[in-house]
Design a protein around this motif. Structure first.
Motif, PDB file in Angstrom:
ATOM      1  N   VAL A 191       0.856  -1.186   0.000  1.00 40.31           N
ATOM      2  CA  VAL A 191       0.000   0.000   0.000  1.00 40.31           C
ATOM      3  C   VAL A 191       0.889   1.232   0.000  1.00 40.31           C
ATOM      4  O   VAL A 191       1.919   1.263   0.681  1.00 40.31           O
ATOM      5  N   ALA A 192       0.527   2.238  -0.779  1.00 43.72           N
ATOM      6  CA  ALA A 192       1.299   3.476  -0.847  1.00 43.72           C
ATOM      7  C   ALA A 192       0.354   4.662  -0.865  1.00 43.72           C
ATOM      8  O   ALA A 192      -0.793   4.553  -1.295  1.00 43.72           O
ATOM      9  N   GLU A 193       0.849   5.802  -0.374  1.00 44.66           N
ATOM     10  CA  GLU A 193       0.056   7.029  -0.418  1.00 44.66           C
ATOM     11  C   GLU A 193       0.258   7.734  -1.751  1.00 44.66           C
ATOM     12  O   GLU A 193       1.350   7.709  -2.321  1.00 44.66           O
ATOM     13  N   ALA A 194      -0.786   8.364  -2.244  1.00 46.47           N
ATOM     14  CA  ALA A 194      -0.715   9.082  -3.515  1.00 46.47           C
ATOM     15  C   ALA A 194       0.119  10.343  -3.356  1.00 46.47           C
ATOM     16  O   ALA A 194      -0.174  11.190  -2.517  1.00 46.47           O
ATOM     17  N   THR A 195       1.170  10.463  -4.165  1.00 46.72           N
ATOM     18  CA  THR A 195       1.921  11.706  -4.212  1.00 46.72           C
ATOM     19  C   THR A 195       1.092  12.746  -4.950  1.00 46.72           C
ATOM     20  O   THR A 195       0.043  12.442  -5.527  1.00 46.72           O
ATOM     21  N   ALA A 196       1.575  13.978  -4.965  1.00 47.77           N
ATOM     22  CA  ALA A 196       0.843  15.033  -5.664  1.00 47.77           C
ATOM     23  C   ALA A 196       0.690  14.708  -7.149  1.00 47.77           C
ATOM     24  O   ALA A 196      -0.380  14.904  -7.733  1.00 47.77           O
ATOM     25  N   ASP A 197       1.775  14.191  -7.772  1.00 47.65           N
ATOM     26  CA  ASP A 197       1.715  13.856  -9.195  1.00 47.65           C
ATOM     27  C   ASP A 197       0.748  12.716  -9.456  1.00 47.65           C
ATOM     28  O   ASP A 197      -0.061  12.760 -10.392  1.00 47.65           O
ATOM     29  N   LEU A 198       0.816  11.654  -8.630  1.00 40.60           N
ATOM     30  CA  LEU A 198      -0.086  10.518  -8.818  1.00 40.60           C
ATOM     31  C   LEU A 198      -1.537  10.933  -8.595  1.00 40.60           C
ATOM     32  O   LEU A 198      -2.437  10.499  -9.325  1.00 40.60           O
ATOM     33  N   ALA A 199      -1.765  11.768  -7.587  1.00 34.28           N
ATOM     34  CA  ALA A 199      -3.128  12.215  -7.293  1.00 34.28           C
ATOM     35  C   ALA A 199      -3.720  12.972  -8.479  1.00 34.28           C
ATOM     36  O   ALA A 199      -4.886  12.777  -8.843  1.00 34.28           O
ATOM     37  N   LEU A 202      -4.409  10.360 -11.369  1.00 36.17           N
ATOM     38  CA  LEU A 202      -5.469   9.388 -11.093  1.00 36.17           C
ATOM     39  C   LEU A 202      -6.771  10.041 -10.637  1.00 36.17           C
ATOM     40  O   LEU A 202      -7.785   9.359 -10.465  1.00 36.17           O
ATOM     41  N   GLY A 203      -6.735  11.365 -10.426  1.00 36.59           N
ATOM     42  CA  GLY A 203      -7.944  12.072 -10.032  1.00 36.59           C
ATOM     43  C   GLY A 203      -8.385  11.785  -8.614  1.00 36.59           C
ATOM     44  O   GLY A 203      -9.582  11.595  -8.348  1.00 36.59           O
ATOM     45  N   CYS A 204      -7.433  11.764  -7.685  1.00 34.80           N
ATOM     46  CA  CYS A 204      -7.766  11.527  -6.282  1.00 34.80           C
ATOM     47  C   CYS A 204      -7.059  12.575  -5.423  1.00 34.80           C
ATOM     48  O   CYS A 204      -6.294  13.397  -5.921  1.00 34.80           O
ATOM     49  N   ALA A 205      -7.308  12.528  -4.130  1.00 35.74           N
ATOM     50  CA  ALA A 205      -6.683  13.483  -3.214  1.00 35.74           C
ATOM     51  C   ALA A 205      -5.272  13.029  -2.858  1.00 35.74           C
ATOM     52  O   ALA A 205      -5.021  11.834  -2.706  1.00 35.74           O
ATOM     53  N   PRO A 206      -4.332  13.958  -2.719  1.00 41.67           N
ATOM     54  CA  PRO A 206      -2.986  13.595  -2.259  1.00 41.67           C
ATOM     55  C   PRO A 206      -3.062  12.889  -0.915  1.00 41.67           C
ATOM     56  O   PRO A 206      -3.874  13.227  -0.055  1.00 41.67           O
ATOM     57  N   GLY A 207      -2.224  11.889  -0.744  1.00 37.74           N
ATOM     58  CA  GLY A 207      -2.220  11.132   0.499  1.00 37.74           C
ATOM     59  C   GLY A 207      -3.187   9.972   0.504  1.00 37.74           C
ATOM     60  O   GLY A 207      -3.212   9.188   1.465  1.00 37.74           O
ATOM     61  N   ARG A 208      -3.997   9.836  -0.547  1.00 37.31           N
ATOM     62  CA  ARG A 208      -4.966   8.737  -0.633  1.00 37.31           C
ATOM     63  C   ARG A 208      -4.226   7.399  -0.669  1.00 37.31           C
ATOM     64  O   ARG A 208      -3.204   7.250  -1.340  1.00 37.31           O
ATOM     65  N   ALA A 209      -4.737   6.401   0.032  1.00 39.09           N
ATOM     66  CA  ALA A 209      -4.137   5.068   0.024  1.00 39.09           C
ATOM     67  C   ALA A 209      -4.363   4.409  -1.337  1.00 39.09           C
ATOM     68  O   ALA A 209      -5.485   4.361  -1.838  1.00 39.09           O
TER      69      ALA A 209
END
Length: 265
Positions: A191-199, A202-209
């Motif tokens: 499991v990883a938290e979404a970085t700003a770039d990934l968020a 992928l259209g999600c909030a930063p820090g999302r699991a």
């Protein structure tokens, strides 16, 4: 009695062809698949072989059988569902998904990726893309390649232009260019938290699991040729593994299933 290897390979091959046809939507809701007799004649195999192939597809949830009517593809509201039991299955992602390049193939220094690929240099080739099903992004993947391997793909325009899209996989492209075929993939799931770039991608909030799957690919000669790190939103993708005890009937194998986005949103 153990099943003969030839019969096992035949039914697995038939199941694979039917699976690909279903994923291409060749049999939409309400359209019957060919009967056991029709498939046995078309493929010059026994009805028992066809029945075994259908049993695998029923177990995967891809088809259902109605006595007296036939076999039909399971309606899933366009949900993405794939079985991954081999490297060939991973290559088959191109059957029903699209790759959208977000970071074109380029050369860079990456100490961590080079170390995981067992290189004597810190230089690698990298490409990043979104994997889409029915225009819904369900996965972000970053791929790192040894320099000699990366050069094999520098003439693939779809990988070198930002925003390019294509129905292929990196390992599928490599398999036709490498001196020896890709034969093995070793993977880990975390499991990883979404970085700003990934968020943002992928259209999600930063820090999302996120679900993170790392895969390292080797050729038949044991050569490391690709490191791929993929991140999935949990509401779009799940990972299930079917395990069997030793001594289970021949022909059974672990089944890794990923279920992804619904386009009915």
């Amino acid at each position: 009695m153990a099943e003969r290897p030839q019969r096992r390979s035949t039914y697995l091959r038939l199941a694979g062809e039917l699976r690909a046809a279903i994923l291409r939507h060749d049999y939409p809701d309400g359209v019957r698949l060919p009967t056991e007799a029709e498939l046995a004649g078309a493929y010059a195999v026994s009805r028992q072989t066809v029945r075994r192939a259908f049993q695998d597809l029923v177990a995967e949830g891809l088809v259902y059988r109605v006595p007296g009517r036939g076999t039909f593809a399971t309606p899933r509201e366009e949900q993405y569902l794939r079985q991954f039991g081999s490297v060939d299955d991973l290559m088959g992602l191109s059957v029903d998904t699209r790759m959208d390049v977000v970071t074109p193939l380029h050369r860079r220094v990456d100490v961590d990726a080079a170390g995981r690929l067992g290189l004597h240099t810190d230089r690698v080739h990298e490409v990043a893309f979104l994997r889409r099903h029915e225009d819904v992004a369900f996965c972000h993947t970053s791929v790192w390649l040894p320099p000699a391997v990366g050069r094999l793909l520098e003439d693939v325009k779809e990988l070198t232009l930002p925003g390019s899209a294509g129905a292929f996989t990196v390992i599928g492209l490599l398999d036709g260019r490498l001196a020896e075929p890709i034969a093995e993939a070793e993977q880990s799931i975390t499991v990883a938290e979404a970085t700003a770039d990934l968020a943002e991608r992928l259209g999600c909030a930063p820090g999302r699991a996120l679900l993170r799957i790392d895969r390292v690919y080797r050729t038949a000669a044991g050569r490391l040729v690709e490191l791929a790190v993929s991140h999935f939103l949990p509401e779009h993708y799940s990972y299930r593994v079917r395990l069997r005890r030793s001594g289970a009937p021949a022909g059974s194998r672990p089944a890794h299933q990923g279920s992804g986005p619904s386009t009915s949103k």
